[in-house]
Design an enzyme around this catalytic site. Sequence first.
Site, PDB file in Angstrom:
ATOM      1  CB  CYS A  12      -0.912  -0.002   1.231  1.00 12.65           C
ATOM      2  SG  CYS A  12      -1.745   1.581   1.465  1.00 12.65           S
ATOM      3  CE  LYS A  70     -10.548  -3.756   4.296  1.00  6.65           C
ATOM      4  NZ  LYS A  70     -11.393  -2.619   4.023  1.00  6.65           N
ATOM      5  CB  VAL A  83      -3.705   0.068   5.994  1.00  2.00           C
ATOM      6  CG1 VAL A  83      -4.278  -1.051   6.815  1.00  2.00           C
ATOM      7  CG2 VAL A  83      -3.516  -0.363   4.541  1.00  2.00           C
ATOM      8  CB  SER A 138      -0.972   8.324   4.577  1.00  2.00           C
ATOM      9  OG  SER A 138      -1.609   9.024   3.526  1.00  2.00           O
TER      10      SER A 138
HETATM   11  N1  LIG Z   1      -6.641   8.515   2.178  1.00  2.56           N
HETATM   12  C1  LIG Z   1      -6.146   7.294   2.765  1.00  2.56           C
HETATM   13  C2  LIG Z   1      -6.185   6.184   1.734  1.00  2.56           C
HETATM   14  C3  LIG Z   1      -5.791   4.838   2.307  1.00  2.56           C
HETATM   15  C4  LIG Z   1      -6.173   3.679   1.383  1.00  2.56           C
HETATM   16  O1  LIG Z   1      -6.995   3.833   0.467  1.00  2.56           O
HETATM   17  N2  LIG Z   1      -5.576   2.522   1.624  1.00  2.56           N
HETATM   18  C5  LIG Z   1      -5.975   1.348   0.892  1.00  2.56           C
HETATM   19  C6  LIG Z   1      -4.808   0.403   0.645  1.00  2.56           C
HETATM   20  S1  LIG Z   1      -3.609   1.043  -0.468  1.00  2.56           S
HETATM   21  C7  LIG Z   1      -6.965   0.550   1.736  1.00  2.56           C
HETATM   22  O2  LIG Z   1      -6.848   0.506   2.937  1.00  2.56           O
HETATM   23  N3  LIG Z   1      -7.913  -0.108   1.083  1.00  2.56           N
HETATM   24  C8  LIG Z   1      -8.845  -0.974   1.738  1.00  2.56           C
HETATM   25  C9  LIG Z   1     -10.256  -0.556   1.552  1.00  2.56           C
HETATM   26  O3  LIG Z   1     -10.477   0.531   1.004  1.00  2.56           O
HETATM   27  O4  LIG Z   1     -11.123  -1.301   1.973  1.00  2.56           O
HETATM   28  C10 LIG Z   1      -4.745   7.516   3.321  1.00  2.56           C
HETATM   29  O5  LIG Z   1      -4.047   8.416   2.813  1.00  2.56           O
HETATM   30  O6  LIG Z   1      -4.356   6.838   4.276  1.00  2.56           O
END
Ligand SMILES: N[C@@H](CCC(=O)N[C@@H](CS)C(=O)NCC(=O)O)C(=O)O
Length: 254
Positions: A27, A54, A67, A81
């Site tokens: 990620c 998850k 995450v 993040s």
């Molecule tokens: N805006 C969030 C985006 C985080 C994100 O989209 N992470 C993805 C993995 S790369 C995730 O957790 N996806 C799982 C889901 O959306 O269920 C950040 O900057 O932390």
Amino acid sequence: MSEKHLQAGDVLPPYNGKLRLFAMRFCPYAERSVLVLNAKGVEYDLVFVNLDHKPEWLFSFSPKGTVPALEYEQGKAIFDSNIINVYLDEKYPEKPLQSTDPLRRAQDKMIVENFAAAQSAFYTAAYNSQALQPNMVENYHKGLEGLQKEIEVRGTKFLHGDEAGLVDFTLWPFLERFLSLPLLGKTEFAIDSSKYALLLTYIEAMKTVPAVKSYCLAPETHAKFTESRAKGDPDYNMLDTSAVCCMRPRKKKE
Ligand SMILES: N[C@@H](CCC(=O)N[C@@H](CS)C(=O)NCC(=O)O)C(=O)O
């Protein structure tokens, strides 16, 4: 610290008093926070989670189940993040990663904002290539050109200055992944030296930053994961993560 991606039914590893980052090895958003934690030299553990199955407890740290999430005290976490990284920068001010000048901080945020279309073109190219439109390829290159221009205008080794900072760590995980696109047959996304000499120098400099070097993956590795995910069966555990040094608990800097 988990070495495999934990999934539904797996128990939460016991809390050991350290900061704990919930992440997924591939990620890019989680990587942003890993880089900041590395640059700050604080002790932390990583817990990798399978995002297709998850673990139930993930939602108690990250309500949307995304995450990264950072457990800063037992059972208490923040997610996203950018939120995590600004928190870490303010909480551990010894080595600041942002400018003290509010205008410069605003400009850094605009660089990230201007880069967003390139990121989104990357996702389409990598995971939904039948939806790829010529304007997305254009946006991708506009994003890269804008970034290269900014590096030129700032005239420093990194966007932050002589050392990499938050703005660099925010963009880097995507640049790292962009390099895998030609390997996936997306040659129109290549970062060509005839057009992007300065950007490529910056990319090479970023690869040598210790915080980045210990977590960076080769384009071939990203391409392999992307292929597995694009087929609908992401190979979360394809790496032996125990061999990646920063996944070991880190010693606090004196
Ligand atoms: N805006 C969030 C985006 C985080 C994100 O989209 N992470 C993805 C993995 S790369 C995730 O957790 N996806 C799982 C889901 O959306 O269920 C950040 O900057 O932390």
